[in-house]
Design a protein around this motif. Structure first.
Motif, short mmCIF file in Angstrom:
data_model
loop_
_atom_site.label_atom_id
_atom_site.label_comp_id
_atom_site.label_asym_id
_atom_site.label_seq_id
_atom_site.Cartn_x
_atom_site.Cartn_y
_atom_site.Cartn_z
N TRP A 1 -40.33 47.27 -91.20
CA TRP A 1 -38.88 47.16 -91.43
C TRP A 1 -38.17 48.33 -90.74
O TRP A 1 -37.15 48.13 -90.06
N ALA A 2 -38.70 49.52 -90.91
CA ALA A 2 -38.09 50.71 -90.32
C ALA A 2 -38.07 50.61 -88.78
O ALA A 2 -37.06 50.91 -88.15
N ALA A 3 -39.18 50.15 -88.19
CA ALA A 3 -39.27 50.07 -86.73
C ALA A 3 -38.18 49.14 -86.19
O ALA A 3 -37.59 49.39 -85.14
N LYS A 4 -37.90 48.11 -86.96
CA LYS A 4 -36.90 47.13 -86.53
C LYS A 4 -35.47 47.62 -86.75
O LYS A 4 -34.57 47.30 -85.96
N HIS B 1 -47.52 52.62 -81.97
CA HIS B 1 -46.28 51.90 -81.63
C HIS B 1 -45.66 52.48 -80.36
O HIS B 1 -45.37 53.68 -80.29
N PRO B 2 -45.43 51.63 -79.35
CA PRO B 2 -44.89 52.15 -78.09
C PRO B 2 -43.47 52.72 -78.21
O PRO B 2 -43.05 53.50 -77.36
N GLY C 1 -42.04 60.17 -87.79
CA GLY C 1 -42.01 59.52 -86.48
C GLY C 1 -40.57 59.35 -86.00
O GLY C 1 -39.68 59.06 -86.80
N VAL C 2 -40.36 59.53 -84.70
CA VAL C 2 -39.02 59.33 -84.14
C VAL C 2 -39.08 58.16 -83.17
O VAL C 2 -40.04 58.02 -82.40
N LYS C 3 -38.05 57.31 -83.25
CA LYS C 3 -37.99 56.12 -82.37
C LYS C 3 -37.42 56.57 -81.03
O LYS C 3 -36.30 57.05 -80.97
N ILE C 4 -38.22 56.45 -79.99
CA ILE C 4 -37.80 57.01 -78.69
C ILE C 4 -37.31 55.95 -77.71
O ILE C 4 -36.71 56.27 -76.71
N ARG C 5 -37.57 54.70 -77.96
CA ARG C 5 -37.08 53.64 -77.05
C ARG C 5 -36.95 52.32 -77.78
O ARG C 5 -37.45 52.17 -78.87
#
Ligand code: SAH
Ligand code: DHB
Ligand code: MG
Length: 227
Positions: free
Chosen positions: A157-160, A206-207, A223-227
């Motif tokens: 859910w967070a990744a999305k 996760h890429p 974790g930080v979302k980089i792209r």
């Protein structure tokens, strides 16, 4: 020295850090003690992890933050302190009593500290209720600290729903010192330890994310979302 000590392998260091930084101030101690008195389990984040949450949140300065697992509002206060004024904190809690205690105590702590935060508790299983806030996204921060078997679903859910630059944080990700032995577990341990291991693996593979685990007493995955 609290049981949830920092830098556990060198007890003297943990004591040094807690003595120096005094991570449990009067407002946090009040939430902790009132929650205990009202019969909630004493499973809030450890003292230094509470401080880590506050410092990380102040660095991120989120406008839109999500917490999964409210309990009595201890970590909620840590997060609220770092929010951008006028920001919102959506907190998800399955247990009605926990939600009621948190509502009361966190509300008064926010007022006492004059924190301009739109704080809302969503009562019920988080996986059912998260959908209700999706339209408000993307979010700047998601802190995961509820039922361990659902950590992989919470990560998805967070990744999305995180923005690029947004941060996911998970508590207890060393699985009480067992996470590296997930494959040896059976039964309920396998579910608990395996789910935390799976959560860490999802982040690592996760890429779109760069991640780490802060080696605190209980392990704090970031974790930080980089792209
Ligand atoms: N973050 C809190 C501690 C949370 S303890 C703090 O540090 O102060 C874990 C909480 O998750 C408990 O209150 C428990 O009732 C709640 N919980 C368990 N399963 C849940 C679910 N499916 N959805 C939402 N909350 C859940
Ligand atoms: C426990 C501790 C936690 O931090 C949590 O999120 C859930 C359970 C425990 O000690 O049982
Ligand atoms: Mg926890």
């Amino acid at each position: 020295m609290s049981q949830k000590n920092f830098a556990q392998c060198t007890p003297g260091i943990g004591e040094y850090v807690e003595t120096l930084f005094q991570p449990v101030d009067a407002a946090l101690a009040k939430i902790r003690d009132q929650s205990l008195k009202e019969g909630l389990p004493a499973i809030q984040v450890g003292p230094m992890d509470g401080r880590h949450l506050e410092v990380l949140t102040r660095l991120i300065r989120p406008t839109r933050a999500v917490e999964i697992g409210t309990l009595g509002g201890y970590s909620g206060l840590c997060l609220a302190r770092g929010l951008q004024p006028g920001g919102s904190l959506h907190s998800f809690e399955k247990n009605e009593k926990h939600a009621k205690v948190a509502e009361e105590h966190l509300r008064s702590a926010l007022e006492a500290e004059k924190l301009d935060v739109k704080f809302q508790i969503h009562v019920g299983p988080a996986l059912e209720n998260l959908a209700k806030i999706e339209a408000e996204g993307p979010f700047d921060l998601v802190f995961i600290d509820a039922d361990k078997p659902s950590y992989p679903a919470y990560f998805q859910w967070a990744a999305k729903h995180l923005r690029i630059g947004g941060v996911v944080i998970g508590d207890n990700t060393f699985a009480w010192g067992e996470v590296h032995r997930a494959a040896e577990k059976s039964g309920n341990d396998k579910l608990m330890v395996g789910s935390l291991d799976e959560f860490n693996r999802q982040l690592a593979a996760h890429p779109s994310f760069r991640g780490t685990i802060l080696p605190t007493a209980e392990g704090l995955t970031v974790g930080v979302k980089i792209r």
